[in-house]
Design a protein around this motif. Structure first.
Motif, mmCIF file in Angstrom:
data_model
loop_
_atom_site.group_PDB
_atom_site.id
_atom_site.type_symbol
_atom_site.label_atom_id
_atom_site.label_comp_id
_atom_site.label_asym_id
_atom_site.label_seq_id
_atom_site.Cartn_x
_atom_site.Cartn_y
_atom_site.Cartn_z
ATOM 1 N N LEU A 1 -8.494 18.016 4.951
ATOM 2 C CA LEU A 1 -7.781 18.708 3.877
ATOM 3 C C LEU A 1 -6.400 18.089 3.653
ATOM 4 O O LEU A 1 -5.940 17.972 2.508
ATOM 5 C CB LEU A 1 -7.647 20.191 4.208
ATOM 6 C CG LEU A 1 -8.947 20.999 4.256
ATOM 7 C CD1 LEU A 1 -8.665 22.453 4.600
ATOM 8 C CD2 LEU A 1 -9.705 20.893 2.927
ATOM 9 N N ARG A 2 -5.743 17.684 4.744
ATOM 10 C CA ARG A 2 -4.450 17.000 4.637
ATOM 11 C C ARG A 2 -4.603 15.689 3.866
ATOM 12 O O ARG A 2 -3.778 15.362 3.008
ATOM 13 C CB ARG A 2 -3.908 16.738 6.034
ATOM 14 C CG ARG A 2 -2.667 15.853 6.102
ATOM 15 C CD ARG A 2 -2.355 15.515 7.551
ATOM 16 N NE ARG A 2 -1.448 14.382 7.674
ATOM 17 C CZ ARG A 2 -1.300 13.681 8.787
ATOM 18 N NH1 ARG A 2 -2.005 13.978 9.872
ATOM 19 N NH2 ARG A 2 -0.457 12.672 8.832
ATOM 20 N N LEU B 1 -6.898 14.924 1.613
ATOM 21 C CA LEU B 1 -7.122 15.225 0.198
ATOM 22 C C LEU B 1 -5.809 15.600 -0.489
ATOM 23 O O LEU B 1 -5.547 15.166 -1.620
ATOM 24 C CB LEU B 1 -8.138 16.358 0.045
ATOM 25 C CG LEU B 1 -9.567 16.088 0.528
ATOM 26 C CD1 LEU B 1 -10.463 17.277 0.209
ATOM 27 C CD2 LEU B 1 -10.132 14.821 -0.104
ATOM 28 N N GLU B 2 -4.990 16.387 0.196
ATOM 29 C CA GLU B 2 -3.706 16.802 -0.392
ATOM 30 C C GLU B 2 -2.800 15.586 -0.602
ATOM 31 O O GLU B 2 -2.181 15.441 -1.663
ATOM 32 C CB GLU B 2 -3.025 17.819 0.515
ATOM 33 C CG GLU B 2 -1.723 18.342 -0.054
ATOM 34 C CD GLU B 2 -1.087 19.414 0.822
ATOM 35 O OE1 GLU B 2 -0.024 19.928 0.428
ATOM 36 O OE2 GLU B 2 -1.649 19.730 1.882
ATOM 37 N N GLU B 3 -2.721 14.708 0.384
ATOM 38 C CA GLU B 3 -1.859 13.530 0.268
ATOM 39 C C GLU B 3 -2.343 12.585 -0.830
ATOM 40 O O GLU B 3 -1.536 11.887 -1.465
ATOM 41 C CB GLU B 3 -1.806 12.789 1.612
ATOM 42 C CG GLU B 3 -1.017 13.533 2.672
ATOM 43 C CD GLU B 3 -0.976 12.788 3.997
ATOM 44 O OE1 GLU B 3 -1.598 11.708 4.108
ATOM 45 O OE2 GLU B 3 -0.317 13.290 4.931
ATOM 46 N N GLU B 4 -3.648 12.562 -1.057
ATOM 47 C CA GLU B 4 -4.206 11.692 -2.087
ATOM 48 C C GLU B 4 -4.351 12.394 -3.433
ATOM 49 O O GLU B 4 -4.867 11.812 -4.395
ATOM 50 C CB GLU B 4 -5.576 11.167 -1.638
ATOM 51 C CG GLU B 4 -5.534 10.339 -0.358
ATOM 52 C CD GLU B 4 -4.703 9.087 -0.502
ATOM 53 O OE1 GLU B 4 -4.672 8.516 -1.606
ATOM 54 O OE2 GLU B 4 -4.076 8.670 0.496
ATOM 55 N N SER B 5 -3.911 13.653 -3.511
ATOM 56 C CA SER B 5 -3.992 14.450 -4.747
ATOM 57 C C SER B 5 -5.424 14.518 -5.269
ATOM 58 O O SER B 5 -5.690 14.340 -6.466
ATOM 59 C CB SER B 5 -3.059 13.874 -5.824
ATOM 60 O OG SER B 5 -1.722 13.858 -5.376
ATOM 61 N N GLU C 1 -8.888 20.162 9.301
ATOM 62 C CA GLU C 1 -7.481 20.223 8.880
ATOM 63 C C GLU C 1 -6.992 18.854 8.405
ATOM 64 O O GLU C 1 -6.280 18.749 7.396
ATOM 65 C CB GLU C 1 -6.607 20.730 10.031
ATOM 66 C CG GLU C 1 -6.780 22.190 10.373
ATOM 67 C CD GLU C 1 -8.064 22.485 11.140
ATOM 68 O OE1 GLU C 1 -8.671 21.518 11.673
ATOM 69 O OE2 GLU C 1 -8.461 23.656 11.192
ATOM 70 N N ASP C 2 -7.360 17.800 9.126
ATOM 71 C CA ASP C 2 -6.928 16.459 8.736
ATOM 72 C C ASP C 2 -7.610 16.010 7.445
ATOM 73 O O ASP C 2 -7.003 15.294 6.638
ATOM 74 C CB ASP C 2 -7.206 15.447 9.850
ATOM 75 C CG ASP C 2 -6.122 15.465 10.918
ATOM 76 O OD1 ASP C 2 -5.027 15.989 10.649
ATOM 77 O OD2 ASP C 2 -6.370 14.939 12.015
ATOM 78 N N GLU D 1 -8.919 16.935 -5.266
ATOM 79 C CA GLU D 1 -9.525 18.237 -5.007
ATOM 80 C C GLU D 1 -10.952 18.041 -4.510
ATOM 81 O O GLU D 1 -11.650 17.120 -4.935
ATOM 82 C CB GLU D 1 -9.547 19.079 -6.285
ATOM 83 C CG GLU D 1 -8.180 19.399 -6.858
ATOM 84 C CD GLU D 1 -7.430 20.415 -6.012
ATOM 85 O OE1 GLU D 1 -8.092 21.180 -5.277
ATOM 86 O OE2 GLU D 1 -6.189 20.445 -6.091
ATOM 87 N N LYS E 1 -7.597 7.092 6.191
ATOM 88 C CA LYS E 1 -6.801 7.145 4.962
ATOM 89 C C LYS E 1 -6.861 5.801 4.227
ATOM 90 O O LYS E 1 -6.990 5.762 2.998
ATOM 91 C CB LYS E 1 -5.352 7.508 5.296
ATOM 92 C CG LYS E 1 -4.423 7.659 4.097
ATOM 93 C CD LYS E 1 -3.034 8.080 4.570
ATOM 94 C CE LYS E 1 -2.037 8.124 3.419
ATOM 95 N NZ LYS E 1 -2.323 9.203 2.468
#
Length: 199
Positions: free
Chosen positions: A103-104, A106-110, A100-101, A112, A59
């Protein structure tokens, strides 16, 4: 401006090839720039998987890498003849985290997944020299993977690079010079093709 990434497993010759391509295309009249490998910079600052954990480590690299890329692209946005050569990219994290991590992250960093594809015009994937038993473990003093680890990392990163439609693969070669020439040919063909479509 064109954004060209070099990906690949440890011992693939990415850093050497990055500077080689920069010099070659600068001599052809392009304005060439380099975004150095963020992971190496982070490791030199004593942030490691051991003291951060794999997810926090990736991250941190992702956030620094994205900020660097965005700053360089902003600085070069009006230079049509500019090429930014990037050592590794945001796709790399899919090769170091489970799905899964990733995708997590990407979601936390906004961010796509499709927007990552739009960040890069071409990805060159340089296969690790471990595939032909030419691997030198200390080619990068802060990257200490042995041959088996290099092969595993190469396979994971190759899968990640395959997400991107404009990835070109450069097989391991007996010498770095052969690999660099193959990389040069791919970049040259890409740039010529871009010139044709812009007419």
């Amino acid at each position: 401006m064109k954004r060209i990434v070099l990906m690949g497993g440890p011992g693939g010759g990415k850093s050497e090839t990055l500077y080689y391509l920069k010099d070659v295309f600068q001599k052809q009249g392009y304005s060439t720039y380099i975004d150095t490998e963020t992971c190496t910079d982070v490791l030199k600052s004593d942030f490691t998987i051991e003291n951060q954990g794999i997810y926090r480590f990736q991250k941190l690299i992702f956030e620094i890498q994205k900020a660097k890329e965005d700053a360089y692209v902003k600085a070069l946005k009006n230079q049509e003849d500019a090429i930014l050569f990037i050592d590794r990219c945001l796709y790399d994290h899919a090769g170091f985290l489970d799905h899964e991590d990733f995708l997590r992250l990407l979601e936390e960093e906004s961010v796509e997944l499709d927007s990552i594809q739009e960040r890069y015009d071409l990805i060159l994937f340089l296969e690790t020299s471990a595939k032909i038993e030419k691997y030198v473990q200390l080619s990068n003093p802060v990257r200490m993977e042995n041959r088996q680890e290099a092969l595993l990392s190469n396979a994971a990163l190759k899968k990640a690079a395959s997400y991107f439609p404009n990835t070109k693969f450069v097989e391991a070669q007996d010498t770095i010079e052969i690999k660099q020439e193959k990389a040069r040919q791919i970049v040259d063909e890409f740039l010529r093709g871009e010139d044709e479509t812009s007419r």
